[in-house]
Design an enzyme around this catalytic site. Sequence first.
Site, short mmCIF file in Angstrom:
data_model
loop_
_atom_site.label_atom_id
_atom_site.label_comp_id
_atom_site.label_asym_id
_atom_site.label_seq_id
_atom_site.Cartn_x
_atom_site.Cartn_y
_atom_site.Cartn_z
N GLY A 67 0.82 -1.21 0.00
CA GLY A 67 0.00 0.00 0.00
C GLY A 67 0.85 1.25 0.00
O GLY A 67 0.46 2.28 -0.55
N ASN A 115 -8.68 4.66 4.08
CA ASN A 115 -8.45 4.76 2.64
C ASN A 115 -9.50 3.95 1.90
O ASN A 115 -10.00 2.94 2.39
CB ASN A 115 -7.04 4.30 2.28
CG ASN A 115 -6.97 2.81 1.94
OD1 ASN A 115 -7.30 2.41 0.82
ND2 ASN A 115 -6.56 2.00 2.91
N PHE A 119 -7.02 -0.43 -5.13
CA PHE A 119 -5.96 -1.06 -5.92
C PHE A 119 -5.52 -0.16 -7.08
O PHE A 119 -5.31 -0.63 -8.21
CB PHE A 119 -6.40 -2.42 -6.48
CG PHE A 119 -6.46 -3.55 -5.49
CD1 PHE A 119 -6.01 -3.41 -4.19
CD2 PHE A 119 -6.99 -4.78 -5.87
CE1 PHE A 119 -6.06 -4.48 -3.29
CE2 PHE A 119 -7.04 -5.85 -4.98
CZ PHE A 119 -6.59 -5.70 -3.69
N SER A 180 -8.79 -6.72 0.77
CA SER A 180 -9.10 -5.30 0.68
C SER A 180 -10.61 -5.08 0.69
O SER A 180 -11.34 -5.76 -0.03
CB SER A 180 -8.51 -4.70 -0.60
OG SER A 180 -9.00 -3.38 -0.79
N ASN A 182 -11.96 -2.41 -0.49
CA ASN A 182 -12.22 -1.34 -1.45
C ASN A 182 -12.41 -1.82 -2.89
O ASN A 182 -12.58 -1.02 -3.80
CB ASN A 182 -11.07 -0.32 -1.39
CG ASN A 182 -10.95 0.31 -0.02
OD1 ASN A 182 -11.95 0.69 0.59
ND2 ASN A 182 -9.73 0.41 0.49
N THR A 183 -12.38 -3.13 -3.10
CA THR A 183 -12.74 -3.72 -4.38
C THR A 183 -13.99 -4.57 -4.15
O THR A 183 -13.91 -5.59 -3.46
CB THR A 183 -11.60 -4.59 -4.94
OG1 THR A 183 -10.45 -3.77 -5.17
CG2 THR A 183 -12.01 -5.25 -6.25
N LYS A 216 -3.02 -13.01 2.41
CA LYS A 216 -3.37 -11.88 3.27
C LYS A 216 -4.88 -11.85 3.46
O LYS A 216 -5.64 -11.80 2.49
CB LYS A 216 -2.90 -10.56 2.63
CG LYS A 216 -3.10 -9.31 3.50
CD LYS A 216 -2.52 -8.10 2.79
CE LYS A 216 -2.70 -6.80 3.59
NZ LYS A 216 -1.82 -6.73 4.75
N ASN A 245 -5.54 -7.05 7.25
CA ASN A 245 -5.63 -5.84 6.44
C ASN A 245 -6.41 -4.78 7.24
O ASN A 245 -6.60 -4.92 8.44
CB ASN A 245 -6.32 -6.16 5.12
CG ASN A 245 -5.94 -5.22 3.99
OD1 ASN A 245 -5.75 -4.03 4.20
ND2 ASN A 245 -5.83 -5.75 2.79
N THR A 246 -6.88 -3.75 6.54
CA THR A 246 -7.69 -2.72 7.18
C THR A 246 -9.05 -3.27 7.56
O THR A 246 -9.50 -4.31 7.04
CB THR A 246 -7.87 -1.52 6.24
OG1 THR A 246 -8.51 -1.97 5.03
CG2 THR A 246 -6.54 -0.88 5.89
N GLY A 266 -4.08 1.83 11.36
CA GLY A 266 -3.45 2.62 12.40
C GLY A 266 -3.83 2.17 13.80
O GLY A 266 -4.32 1.05 14.01
N SER A 317 0.87 2.75 8.48
CA SER A 317 0.26 3.98 8.99
C SER A 317 1.12 4.65 10.06
O SER A 317 1.19 5.88 10.13
CB SER A 317 -1.13 3.69 9.56
OG SER A 317 -2.00 3.21 8.56
#
Length: 356
Positions: A67, A115, A119, A180, A182-183, A216, A245-246, A266, A317
């Site tokens: 990232g 975020n 990707f 992730s 975000n996908t 992951k 991951n996040t 974070g 982070s």
Amino acid sequence: MFKCHSAAMLYNLAKPFIFKLEAERAHGLTIAGLKTLPMGPAPKADPVLATTVAGLDFPNPIGMAPGFDKNGEVPDALIRMGFGFAEVGTLTPRAQAGNPKPRIFRLVEDKAVINRLGFNNRGQDDAMSRLERMRGRMGKGVLGINIGANKDSDDRIADYVTGAKNMAPLADYLTVNISSPNTPGLRALQDKGALAELLAAVMQAMGTSKAPVFLKVAPDLEPADIDDIVEVATEQKIAALIISNTTITRPDLRSANQSETGGLSGAPLKDLALQRLKDFRKASGGRIPLIGVGGIATAEDALERIRAGACLVQLYSAMIYEGPTIAASMARQLAKLLKAEGFTSIAEAVGSSVDK
């Protein structure tokens, strides 16, 4: 030449100005700086920090999480900053722009980041020749390459197969990223049947490559998911699990950006990521190496994760808030902590607080 004390001073002076910039612009300037900043050799790691995981020798167990260097532009610089290994990506078969901007948000009061990048990267073809050149400049540092699927792909498993064929020859280890948020739909590949199909295809695509394959996973899992992932990973001879991951969850946050959608990383992720690591250690019984990620900012955090079962740790982070010397300073302090607790190696400390 890069020196820890001078870099720390410069970062502390520059930080107020950096934080006035939009987060993604600041990140771009950081990558540009690392590409041009003269650097000396990597700091010499204390022998107590050396460890072997999946047949790979790591000079120290502190890695840069994917990232940060999405396009594989500065892994050599990260090693010279004191990281024992650097994982680049996520790289997809084809270039993609990612989600609309703005898509990175600092949560300063929480020492966190949200975020929803999606990707964004220039694709595997763009990275291949550059990473081939850089391998010779990594010294004793280990290069990981993180692969993913394109958002608009009709066959995501085929994308991972392509990624394995393209990137395995360049990687010390290859990470299959299905975590992730975000996908859309990507995390569905963590379901048992889909995961078995995916990993079988990837392992077949590795061919004669000797690079171990890591997986992951997300922190937002149910107990049954954890058992299934461990079972499938073991059956498919995955070399290590990266936890995690996040998160899409939102613990108590104070920052104005707390309502932004995306993955949270974070300090607020620390407790959840630590618990998931313990869950995977218990489920696996120590049969598969684990890598701890999420909310790690100090040597104490790193040692806590190691004692909970992690063979290696990663951060990202925390460097945003603590600066570029974090890996080197953390490694020095971690060596002191290990010796103070009577450990003579990382391997000796792994799982020591949970394997009772």
